[in-house]
Design an enzyme around this catalytic site. Structure first.
Site, PDB file in Angstrom:
ATOM      1  N   THR A 131       0.817  -1.214   0.000  1.00  0.00           N
ATOM      2  CA  THR A 131       0.000   0.000   0.000  1.00  0.00           C
ATOM      3  C   THR A 131       0.850   1.262   0.000  1.00  0.00           C
ATOM      4  OG1 THR A 131      -1.524   1.262   1.396  1.00  0.00           O
ATOM      5  CG2 THR A 131      -0.085  -0.258   2.532  1.00  0.00           C
ATOM      6  N   ASP A 132       0.256   2.366  -0.456  1.00  0.00           N
ATOM      7  CA  ASP A 132       0.967   3.652  -0.401  1.00  0.00           C
ATOM      8  C   ASP A 132       1.043   4.202   1.021  1.00  0.00           C
ATOM      9  OD1 ASP A 132      -1.695   4.388  -0.040  1.00  0.00           O
ATOM     10  OD2 ASP A 132      -1.728   5.918  -1.608  1.00  0.00           O
ATOM     11  N   GLU A 133       0.254   3.611   1.955  1.00  0.00           N
ATOM     12  CA  GLU A 133       0.241   4.142   3.326  1.00  0.00           C
ATOM     13  C   GLU A 133       1.582   3.978   4.028  1.00  0.00           C
ATOM     14  OE1 GLU A 133      -3.099   3.434   5.774  1.00  0.00           O
ATOM     15  OE2 GLU A 133      -4.514   3.590   4.123  1.00  0.00           O
ATOM     16  N   TYR A 156      -1.837  -0.420  10.999  1.00  0.00           N
ATOM     17  CA  TYR A 156      -1.963  -1.097   9.693  1.00  0.00           C
ATOM     18  C   TYR A 156      -0.758  -0.787   8.811  1.00  0.00           C
ATOM     19  CZ  TYR A 156      -3.287  -1.606   4.767  1.00  0.00           C
ATOM     20  OH  TYR A 156      -3.282  -1.904   3.427  1.00  0.00           O
ATOM     21  N   LYS A 160       2.244  -3.216   7.309  1.00  0.00           N
ATOM     22  CA  LYS A 160       2.522  -3.401   5.872  1.00  0.00           C
ATOM     23  C   LYS A 160       3.961  -2.983   5.556  1.00  0.00           C
ATOM     24  CE  LYS A 160       0.094  -4.537   2.952  1.00  0.00           C
ATOM     25  NZ  LYS A 160      -0.288  -5.869   2.396  1.00  0.00           N
TER      26      LYS A 160
END
Ligand code: NAD
Ligand code: DAU
Length: 348
Positions: A131-133, A156, A160
Site C-alpha cells: 500500500t501507499d500508506e 496497519y 505493511k
C-alpha cells in the site's frame, strides 16, 4: 502448466485478481489461499467455482505447518500475496491481529517459498501487494514515488511497511526474487462496507448517518479495483525482479468532495430529491493519527510497463453503486452478524 498461489483471493482486490488470472491464463492453475475472515467471502468467486484451473485452499497464512505442506504439495512457481488485515480503523482497535497476519504471515510465506526454491530461483517470483500508506502522509503538495522514505503512521501501515521490509530483506539475504507494488485507495464491486465508499453507499441506502472524520479535508487518490488487477497482472509478468512499482489513479479527491459527489449520484439512483443524501453527512471525531493526504506518482509503471487507469472516477463510481444495488443480498449478508458489533464499537 504453472502453479500460482494467490493469497487473500476471497477478499476485495484478491477476488478481482483471481478472476483476471483464471480467465486469462489457461496454462496456470490458480490456487487461492484464504482463511475467510470477516472480509473474505467465497460468494465473490462464485463464477469460478467449477473452473478446471482454479482451486480454493482454506487456510491461514500464519499456520506454518499448513503453509509448508501446500507449498510442498503444489510446488508453487509464483506467489501473489494479498492476504492481509486491511482496515486502518480496525488496526487502531486491535493492532496485534495486524502484526500476526501482515508481518508473521508474510514471513511464513517467504520461508515456505525459500524452502522450496532456494537451490534454484530460476523462473520463480514472489509478488507482494502493498500500500501507499507505508510512505506516511503528504502535505498539500508532492507525490509518493518509489524512493520516498517509509514513514508509516497507523498500526496497519506499520505492519505493511514491516512486511515490505521483510520481502526486500529476503531478496538481499537469500536472493529470493521478489516484486513489490504500493497502491493507492481502491474502490469498486465486492469491497467490504467498512471502507469509505461502500460504507457510505450502504448507509445512504439504509438512511443512516454518513460519519465524516474530522473536517473532511483529507485527500486520497482513488483507483478502480479492476485497473489495479490489470496493473498486478502486468507487474507479475513484466515487472523487473527486486523492483517496486507505485500504482495510483492520478485521481485525488478530498473526502468531503467525494462524499458530496457520491450523494449526488445516489440521489439519482434512488430517484429522490437533490440534496436528500447530503442531509445525512455528519462530522464525527477524527481518526487518531489520520494521514492528511496520499497521492501517487505512477510514472514508473506508466513509462516502463505502459499501464494507466482505464476507468474514470465518475464511471467507476457509478458502476460501483450499480453493483451494490444489484447485489443487495451480498450486502445484507456481510452487514449482519459481526459487522453490527464492529459498527457499534467504531461509530457509537
Ligand atoms: P480485504 O480485507 O478485502 O481482503 C483480505 C483477504 O485476506 C480476505 O479474503 C481475508 O479473508 C484474507 N485474510 C486475512 N487474513 C488472513 C490470514 N491470516 N490468512 C489467510 N487469509 C487471510 O483486503 P483488500 O482491500 O482486498 O486488500 C488486499 C491487499 O491489497 C492487502 O494486502 C492490502 O494491504 C493491499 N492494498 C489494499 C488497498 C485498498 O484500497 N483496499 C490499496 C492498496 C493495497
Ligand atoms: O491508500 C491505500 C489504503 O487505502 C489501503 O492500504 C487500505 O487497505 C484501505 O483501507 C485504504 O485506507 P484508508 O484509510 O485511506 O481508507 P478508508 O476507506 O478507511 O478511508 C478513506 C478516507 O475516508 C480516510 O481519510 C478516512 C475517511 N473516512 C473513512 C471512514 C471509514 C471517514 O471520514 N469516515 C469513515 O467512516
Amino acid at each position: 502448466m504453472k502453479n500460482i498461489l494467490i493469497t487473500g483471493g476471497a477478499g476485495f482486490i484478491g477476488s478481482h485478481v483471481v478472476r483476471t488470472f483464471v480467465n486469462k491464463y489457461h496454462n496456470y492453475k490458480i490456487y487461492n489461499l484464504d482463511s475467510l475472515t470477516y472480509a473474505g467471502n467465497l460468494e465473490n468467486l462464485k463464477d469460478l467455482e467449477n473452473k478446471k484451473n482454479y482451486k480454493f485452499l482454506y487456510g491461514n497464512i500464519t499456520n506454518e505447518n499448513y503453509v509448508n505442506e501446500i507449498f510442498k504439495k503444489y510446488q508453487f512457481d509464483g506467489v501473489i500475496h494479498l492476504a492481509a488485515e486491511s482496515h486502518v480503523d480496525r488496526s487502531i482497535l486491535n493492532p496485534l491481529d495486524f502484526a500476526k497476519t501482515n508481518i508473521l504471515g508474510t514471513i511464513v510465506l517467504l520461508n515456505a517459498f525459500k524452502l522450496l526454491w532456494s537451490n534454484n530461483w530460476k523462473g520463480k517470483k514472489f509478488y507482494h501487494v502493498s500500500t501507499d500508506e507505508v510512505y506516511g502522509s503528504l502535505g498539500d503538495s508532492g507525490l509518493f514515488n518509489e524512493k520516498t522514505p517509509y514513514d508509516p503512521n497507523s498500526p496497519y501501515s506499520a505492519s505493511k511497511a514491516s512486511s515490505d521490509h521483510f520481502v526486500r530483506a529476503y531478496g538481499e539475504t537469500y536472493g529470493l526474487p521478489y516484486l513489490i507494488s504500493n497502491c493507492s485507495n481502491n474502490y469498486g464491486p465486492n469491497q467490504f462496507p467498512e471502507k469509505l465508499i461502500p460504507l457510505f453507499i450502504n448507509n445512504i441506502i439504509e438512511n443512516k448517518f454518513l460519519p465524516v472524520y474530522g473536517d473532511g479535508n483529507y485527500t486520497r487518490d482513488w483507483l478502480y479495483v479492476k485497473d489495479h488487477a490489470i496493473a498486478i497482472d502486468l507487474i507479475f509478468h513484466k515487472g523487473i525482479k527486486y523492483e517496486t512499482y507505485n500504482v495510483g489513479g492520478f485521481n485525488e479527491y478530498k473526502n468531503i468532495d467525494l462524499v458530496k459527489l457520491l450523494c449526488k449520484l445516489m440521489d439519482v439512483k434512488l430517484n429522490q430529491k437533490k440534496g436528500e443524501s447530503e442531509k445525512l453527512i455528519t462530522y464525527v471525531k477524527d481518526r487518531p493519527g489520520h494521514d492528511l493526504r496520499y497521492a501517487i506518482d505512477a510514472n514508473k509503471i506508466n513509462i516502463n510497463l505502459g499501464w494507466s487507469p482505464l476507468v474514470t472516477f465518475e464511471e467507476g463510481l457509478s458502476q460501483t453503486i450499480d453493483w451494490y444495488f444489484d447485489n443487495s443480498e451480498w450486502l445484507k449478508n456481510v452487514t449482519s452478524g459481526e459487522y453490527q458489533n464492529y459498527y457499534k464499537t467504531q461509530y457509537n
